[in-house]
Design an enzyme around this catalytic site. Structure first.
Site, mmCIF file in Angstrom:
data_model
loop_
_atom_site.group_PDB
_atom_site.id
_atom_site.type_symbol
_atom_site.label_atom_id
_atom_site.label_comp_id
_atom_site.label_asym_id
_atom_site.label_seq_id
_atom_site.Cartn_x
_atom_site.Cartn_y
_atom_site.Cartn_z
ATOM 1 N N GLY A 1 0.766 -1.381 0.022
ATOM 2 C CA GLY A 1 -0.022 -0.012 0.015
ATOM 3 C C GLY A 1 0.886 1.171 -0.144
ATOM 4 N N THR A 2 1.143 1.964 -0.945
ATOM 5 C CA THR A 2 2.085 2.901 -1.354
ATOM 6 C C THR A 2 1.688 3.885 -2.037
ATOM 7 O OG1 THR A 2 4.354 2.746 -2.554
ATOM 8 C CG2 THR A 2 2.471 2.073 -3.566
#
Length: 310
Positions: A69-70
């Protein structure tokens, strides 16, 4: 204790059964157990399935895959492109790595006057690492062959060919892939930076005309900031400051983005990383802009507290 009852059936009046699985223990003591009783056998098998199989599947569902998750961003400036990403890798809600690198150098042919390219990775860490390594090996082999047979249009490696090769790898995959990629670099033919967005379906979008692209879970939190502050005529220093600020804002709001901002530059000189001590964060006090250097591997929460103005 082995005893024979009146019916001649082998039984265990004082039978102790111990099952251990996944750090759990089930103990049945002093159980009247008969190997000829179908009801007891059925209950035993049902208990065995519930105790062994079900906790295993539940544990797998809880842990899930290692995902990123970036926040990944790439933008063009007057002489090339700048790429930025956060550094947090997570397993569900657990941050497994705060110092991960989500930007990879694909190839650097600046010494021969050619293109150079980097790629930003979002999605499953295993999937993206695997396919990027395959792509890098293929590109290095093509460059080695080019150096042997001589430079030609067919043998030349470009940023566009990198994006197409990655698309081919994704389309040929027989498994479900979770990824979102940004392939960006310097195009020696046009003398400017180019941007390509690659989806997990294999679709490619040329975003060079837009000048900036972002992806990942944190992209929604900074899209307005990017639209309002991006300029095509930015200098290298302005573009670095702009992307660093965007990643910091994303880490403030996105629970899956964190760590520190990693920044790479790709231009005519090739691919190079920006050292953390060279990255600055813009702040203002009473309308007067100031700049403070960001510490290495620092969360935005620590930055606000450690470097707050008094």
């Amino acid at each position: 204790h082995d005893d024979d009852d009146d019916n001649g059936t082998l039984s265990y009046p004082h039978y102790e059964l111990v099952l251990r699985h996944n750090h759990s223990t089930l103990v049945l003591v002093d159980t009247q157990f008969s190997v000829t009783d179908p009801t007891i056998m059925l209950c035993f098998l049902t208990l065995l399935i519930l105790f062994v199989y079900y906790p295993s599947t539940q544990a797998d569902d809880f842990l899930g895959e290692v995902s990123m998750g970036t926040t990944i961003i790439a933008a063009k400036y007057e002489h090339g492109v700048v790429l930025a990403a956060d550094s947090r890798t997570s397993i569900s809600n657990y941050a497994s790595n705060r110092h991960a690198s989500k930007i990879n150098i694909l190839f650097d042919d600046s010494a021969n006057g050619g293109d150079s390219a980097c790629i930003c990775r979002a999605g499953s860490a295993a999937d993206t690492q695997h396919y990027v390594e395959i792509l890098k090996e293929d590109l290095h082999w093509r460059l080695h062959r080019r150096n042997i047979v001589g430079r030609s249009a067919k043998a030349n490696v470009t940023v566009k060919s990198c994006a197409r090769l990655m698309r081919m790898l994704l389309l040929e995959s027989s498994t479900d892939i979770s990824c979102s990629l940004i392939c960006a670099g310097y195009d020696s033919a046009s003398g400017e930076g180019v941007l390509y967005s690659i989806l997990q379906s294999g679709a490619i979008f040329d975003m060079s005309g837009e000048g900036v692209i972002t992806s990942g879970s944190g992209s929604a939190f900074v899209q307005g900031f990017i639209d309002d502050n991006y300029r095509a005529d930015m200098t290298e220093a302005e573009c670095i400051e702009f992307l660093t600020r965007a990643v910091q804002l994303s880490m403030d709001r996105d629970g899956h983005s964190g760590g520190n901002a990693r920044v790479y530059i790709v231009d005519q000189k090739g691919c190079r990383a920006v050292e953390p001590e060279d990255i600055v964060q813009s702040q203002s006090i009473n309308g007067s802009p100031i700049k403070k250097r960001l510490p290495n591997f620092a969360d935005s929460f620590h930055i606000r507290n450690k470097h707050s103005l008094k």
